[in-house]
Design an enzyme around this catalytic site. Structure first.
Site, mmCIF file in Angstrom:
data_model
loop_
_atom_site.group_PDB
_atom_site.id
_atom_site.type_symbol
_atom_site.label_atom_id
_atom_site.label_comp_id
_atom_site.label_asym_id
_atom_site.label_seq_id
_atom_site.Cartn_x
_atom_site.Cartn_y
_atom_site.Cartn_z
ATOM 1 N N VAL A 1 5.766 -9.946 3.010
ATOM 2 C CA VAL A 1 4.702 -11.025 3.167
ATOM 3 C C VAL A 1 4.765 -12.193 2.944
ATOM 4 C CG1 VAL A 1 2.846 -8.906 2.694
ATOM 5 C CG2 VAL A 1 4.007 -10.091 0.814
ATOM 6 N N TYR B 1 3.878 -15.067 -12.693
ATOM 7 C CA TYR B 1 2.894 -13.995 -12.487
ATOM 8 C C TYR B 1 1.215 -14.620 -12.697
ATOM 9 C CZ TYR B 1 0.740 -9.362 -12.044
ATOM 10 O OH TYR B 1 -0.396 -8.383 -11.809
ATOM 11 N N ALA C 1 0.922 -1.035 0.081
ATOM 12 C CA ALA C 1 -0.036 -0.041 0.122
ATOM 13 C C ALA C 1 0.721 1.159 -0.024
ATOM 14 C CB ALA C 1 -1.001 0.039 1.055
ATOM 15 N N LYS D 1 -1.441 -15.424 -9.987
ATOM 16 C CA LYS D 1 -2.761 -14.854 -10.077
ATOM 17 C C LYS D 1 -3.957 -15.756 -10.273
ATOM 18 C CE LYS D 1 -1.527 -10.403 -9.528
ATOM 19 N NZ LYS D 1 -1.734 -9.893 -8.120
#
Length: 253
Positions: free
Chosen positions: A64, A154, A14, A158
């Site tokens: 993360v 990727y 963020a 996803k």
């Protein structure tokens, strides 16, 4: 920092781009927001924009993909803001390459941030949702989940997030928790600018080509995604769960 009745949202990745827009929108919606990114100092601009507008925000640094880092971050958020009952898994990186040229490290790093990161953050936060019998999880997928040349890592990450989302919806629904995924199309961010640079196309030309191939005739912006997140975490979206919503200016299969 927040009142006892204020729900707490944590948004990963963020510090800028889509994540920053989501954090700012959720703060404007009245939530206290934990602005989480790898570099805590980089969160300052987002936090400052929220607090300047009268909102409550906390910058938190965390990797993360690292369990201990995520656990510590969520414990800090719970202590300083309150137990998070909204999680937006937005953190992401790209390491684009064709399959035959892709080092295992590039596969691992992308899967680690997107997929492992979403798992770790959601797992750490879900106990607060279960305790409160209310929660909202939004996972950032992509149109690349449908396949995209040069993005096997990727795309796999996803697509994996979509299965992760649907399973969360099944497992956590009885606790009043919804889980949904958003699949952005072409969004103007530093990441898409970097892609244009990688393929050797001026960014303005890159955006124009994307707009020409989009039914609504324009590219997307971080605020387009933030609006959708705002709906999915609202009380009014309590019967929407396990869905993948493509915010791409047109239909996707």
């Amino acid at each position: 920092m927040s009142s006892a009745n204020t729900r707490v949202a944590v948004v990963s990745g963020a510090a800028r781009g889509i994540g920053a827009a989501i954090a700012q929108r959720l703060a404007a919606d009245g939530f206290a927001v934990a602005v989480l990114d790898l570099d805590e100092a980089a969160c300052a601009a987002t936090v400052d924009s929220i607090t300047a507008a009268g909102g409550a925000a906390l910058g938190v640094g965390a990797d993360v993909s690292d369990e201990a880092s995520v656990t510590a971050a969520v414990e800090r958020i719970a202590t300083e803001l309150g137990g998070p009952t909204i999680v937006v898994n937005n953190a992401g990186i790209t390491r684009d390459n064709l399959l035959f040229k892709m080092p295992v490290s590039e596969w691992d790093s992308v899967i680690g941030v997107h997929l492992r990161g979403a798992f770790l953050l959601t797992k750490a936060a879900q106990k607060y949702m279960v305790e409160q019998k209310w929660g909202r999880i939004v996972n950032m997928s992509s149109v690349s989940a449908l396949g995209n040349r040069g993005q096997v890592n990727y795309s796999a990450a996803k697509a994996g997030l979509q299965g992760f989302t649907k399973t969360l919806a099944i497992e956590l629904g009885k606790y009043g928790v919804t889980a949904n995924a958003i699949g952005p199309g072409f969004i103007v961010t530093d990441m898409t600018a970097a892609t244009a640079e990688r393929v050797g196309v001026p960014f303005e030309d890159f955006k124009a080509a994307a707009a020409a191939n989009t039914p609504v005739g324009r590219v997307g912006y971080p605020e387009d995604i933030a609006h959708t997140v705002s709906f999915l975490v609202s009380e009014g979206a309590g019967f929407v769960s396990g869905q993948v919503i493509y915010v791409a200016g047109g239909p996707r299969d």
